[in-house]
Design a protein around this motif. Structure first.
Motif, mmCIF file in Angstrom:
data_model
loop_
_atom_site.group_PDB
_atom_site.id
_atom_site.type_symbol
_atom_site.label_atom_id
_atom_site.label_comp_id
_atom_site.label_asym_id
_atom_site.label_seq_id
_atom_site.Cartn_x
_atom_site.Cartn_y
_atom_site.Cartn_z
ATOM 1 N N VAL A 1 -1.989 -55.376 -38.715
ATOM 2 C CA VAL A 1 -1.633 -53.963 -38.774
ATOM 3 C C VAL A 1 -1.624 -53.549 -40.241
ATOM 4 N N ASN A 2 -2.335 -52.479 -40.541
ATOM 5 C CA ASN A 2 -2.388 -51.937 -41.900
ATOM 6 C C ASN A 2 -1.708 -50.575 -41.929
ATOM 7 N N PHE A 3 -0.753 -50.416 -42.820
ATOM 8 C CA PHE A 3 -0.172 -49.112 -43.107
ATOM 9 C C PHE A 3 -0.643 -48.742 -44.506
ATOM 10 N N PHE A 4 -1.033 -47.490 -44.693
ATOM 11 C CA PHE A 4 -1.541 -47.061 -45.992
ATOM 12 C C PHE A 4 -1.218 -45.585 -46.198
ATOM 13 N N ASP A 5 -1.463 -45.127 -47.402
ATOM 14 C CA ASP A 5 -1.122 -43.744 -47.767
ATOM 15 C C ASP A 5 0.335 -43.437 -47.457
ATOM 16 N N LEU A 6 1.201 -44.432 -47.669
ATOM 17 C CA LEU A 6 2.633 -44.239 -47.437
ATOM 18 C C LEU A 6 3.195 -43.400 -48.567
ATOM 19 N N GLU A 7 3.675 -42.213 -48.204
ATOM 20 C CA GLU A 7 4.222 -41.306 -49.202
ATOM 21 C C GLU A 7 5.338 -40.508 -48.543
ATOM 22 N N GLY A 8 6.546 -40.692 -49.021
ATOM 23 C CA GLY A 8 7.671 -39.982 -48.436
ATOM 24 C C GLY A 8 7.866 -40.378 -46.992
ATOM 25 N N THR A 9 7.799 -39.408 -46.108
ATOM 26 C CA THR A 9 8.034 -39.680 -44.695
ATOM 27 C C THR A 9 6.751 -39.614 -43.861
ATOM 28 N N SER A 10 5.607 -39.775 -44.524
ATOM 29 C CA SER A 10 4.351 -39.817 -43.778
ATOM 30 C C SER A 10 3.517 -41.006 -44.228
ATOM 31 N N GLY A 11 2.653 -41.426 -43.351
ATOM 32 C CA GLY A 11 1.768 -42.540 -43.649
ATOM 33 C C GLY A 11 0.716 -42.671 -42.567
ATOM 34 N N ALA A 12 -0.285 -43.491 -42.865
ATOM 35 C CA ALA A 12 -1.389 -43.722 -41.940
ATOM 36 C C ALA A 12 -1.409 -45.190 -41.540
ATOM 37 N N TRP A 13 -2.107 -45.464 -40.454
ATOM 38 C CA TRP A 13 -2.167 -46.843 -39.988
ATOM 39 C C TRP A 13 -3.465 -47.119 -39.247
ATOM 40 N N GLY A 14 -3.708 -48.385 -39.066
ATOM 41 C CA GLY A 14 -4.793 -48.889 -38.242
ATOM 42 C C GLY A 14 -4.471 -50.331 -37.907
ATOM 43 N N PHE A 15 -5.121 -50.866 -36.910
ATOM 44 C CA PHE A 15 -4.898 -52.268 -36.578
ATOM 45 C C PHE A 15 -6.133 -52.827 -35.893
ATOM 46 N N PHE A 16 -6.213 -54.144 -35.879
ATOM 47 C CA PHE A 16 -7.236 -54.829 -35.100
ATOM 48 C C PHE A 16 -6.615 -56.117 -34.575
ATOM 49 N N LEU A 17 -7.141 -56.533 -33.448
ATOM 50 C CA LEU A 17 -6.616 -57.719 -32.768
ATOM 51 C C LEU A 17 -7.608 -58.873 -32.840
ATOM 52 N N ASP A 18 -7.149 -60.042 -32.484
ATOM 53 C CA ASP A 18 -8.033 -61.196 -32.302
ATOM 54 C C ASP A 18 -8.737 -60.982 -30.970
ATOM 55 N N ALA A 19 -9.746 -60.118 -30.991
ATOM 56 C CA ALA A 19 -10.428 -59.708 -29.761
ATOM 57 C C ALA A 19 -10.956 -60.908 -28.988
ATOM 58 N N ASP A 20 -11.568 -61.847 -29.693
ATOM 59 C CA ASP A 20 -12.165 -63.007 -29.022
ATOM 60 C C ASP A 20 -11.107 -63.911 -28.407
ATOM 61 N N GLY A 21 -10.107 -64.268 -29.186
ATOM 62 C CA GLY A 21 -9.065 -65.192 -28.707
ATOM 63 C C GLY A 21 -8.230 -64.603 -27.587
ATOM 64 N N LEU A 22 -7.836 -63.343 -27.721
ATOM 65 C CA LEU A 22 -7.024 -62.708 -26.687
ATOM 66 C C LEU A 22 -7.815 -62.538 -25.395
ATOM 67 N N ALA A 23 -9.094 -62.182 -25.495
ATOM 68 C CA ALA A 23 -9.930 -62.034 -24.295
ATOM 69 C C ALA A 23 -10.073 -63.378 -23.589
ATOM 70 N N GLU A 24 -10.273 -64.424 -24.364
ATOM 71 C CA GLU A 24 -10.418 -65.767 -23.795
ATOM 72 C C GLU A 24 -9.167 -66.178 -23.010
ATOM 73 N N ARG A 25 -8.000 -65.766 -23.486
ATOM 74 C CA ARG A 25 -6.736 -66.122 -22.831
ATOM 75 C C ARG A 25 -6.277 -65.071 -21.813
ATOM 76 N N GLY A 26 -7.044 -63.987 -21.663
ATOM 77 C CA GLY A 26 -6.668 -62.933 -20.729
ATOM 78 C C GLY A 26 -5.427 -62.171 -21.167
ATOM 79 N N GLU A 27 -5.240 -62.042 -22.479
ATOM 80 C CA GLU A 27 -4.033 -61.413 -23.018
ATOM 81 C C GLU A 27 -4.297 -60.124 -23.789
ATOM 82 N N THR A 28 -5.491 -59.584 -23.688
ATOM 83 C CA THR A 28 -5.826 -58.420 -24.505
ATOM 84 C C THR A 28 -4.903 -57.235 -24.240
ATOM 85 N N LEU A 29 -4.780 -56.818 -23.004
ATOM 86 C CA LEU A 29 -3.974 -55.629 -22.706
ATOM 87 C C LEU A 29 -2.505 -55.808 -23.069
#
Length: 167
Positions: A65-93
């Motif tokens: 999880v990436n948080f960026f442009d944190l300034e005062g009471t606002s900020g932006a975010w994005g994230f990415f998952l271990d798509a391959d590993g979670l899919a293999e284990r059936g844990e994506t959702l």
């Protein structure tokens, strides 16, 4: 569980980010080189307007999880998952729901944000649906060019008072 990323996480962050499933839904879609990633980490790890967190599930790294442009009471975010590993284990959702719940709680409760923003690619219908589930509101789409592609990028935002609360 979310924890602060450390130098020891840098290689796995790059490996996960370079998974094809993550590149397909990112504005920057090329494979991130070791040098490019090292430069990003050197800058990011010292930037007070950023936070990089590792998402762990059952003791294993399952996303970032990436948080960026944190300034005062606002900020932006994005994230990415271990798509391959979670899919293999059936844990994506379940992992996806958990990381979104934990990341929005972190944004509002730990970082003290009132507004959390981000972006999603127009063609990423599944993420857009999940964002709506978490009460993010979409803004006006914008066309951008990156890595030789024309993309329609949709800004999203969530106000603290509008977020879903855990049970």
């Amino acid at each position: 569980m979310l924890r602060t990323a450390t130098e020891a996480d840098v290689d796995i962050i790059r490996r996960l980010r370079n998974q094809q499933a993550n590149r397909d839904v990112s504005i920057t879609s090329h494979e991130i080189t070791a040098d490019e990633h090292a430069a990003w980490w050197a800058k990011t790890s010292k930037d007070p307007s950023r936070r990089v967190l590792v998402y762990e599930r059952d003791g294993a790294t399952a996303g970032v999880v990436n948080f960026f442009d944190l300034e005062g009471t606002s900020g932006a975010w994005g994230f990415f998952l271990d798509a391959d590993g979670l899919a293999e284990r059936g844990e994506t959702l379940p992992a996806w729901i958990e990381v979104m719940r934990e990341a929005t709680a972190y944004a509002f409760d730990e970082l003290g944000l009132d507004v959390l923003t981000g972006e999603v690619l127009e063609h990423n219908a599944v993420v857009r649906q999940m964002n709506r589930r978490f009460r993010f509101v979409e803004g006006t789409p914008e066309v951008r060019y990156a890595d030789g592609r024309e993309l329609t990028v949709i800004p999203i935002s969530l106000r603290k008072q509008d977020r879903r609360k855990g049970k």
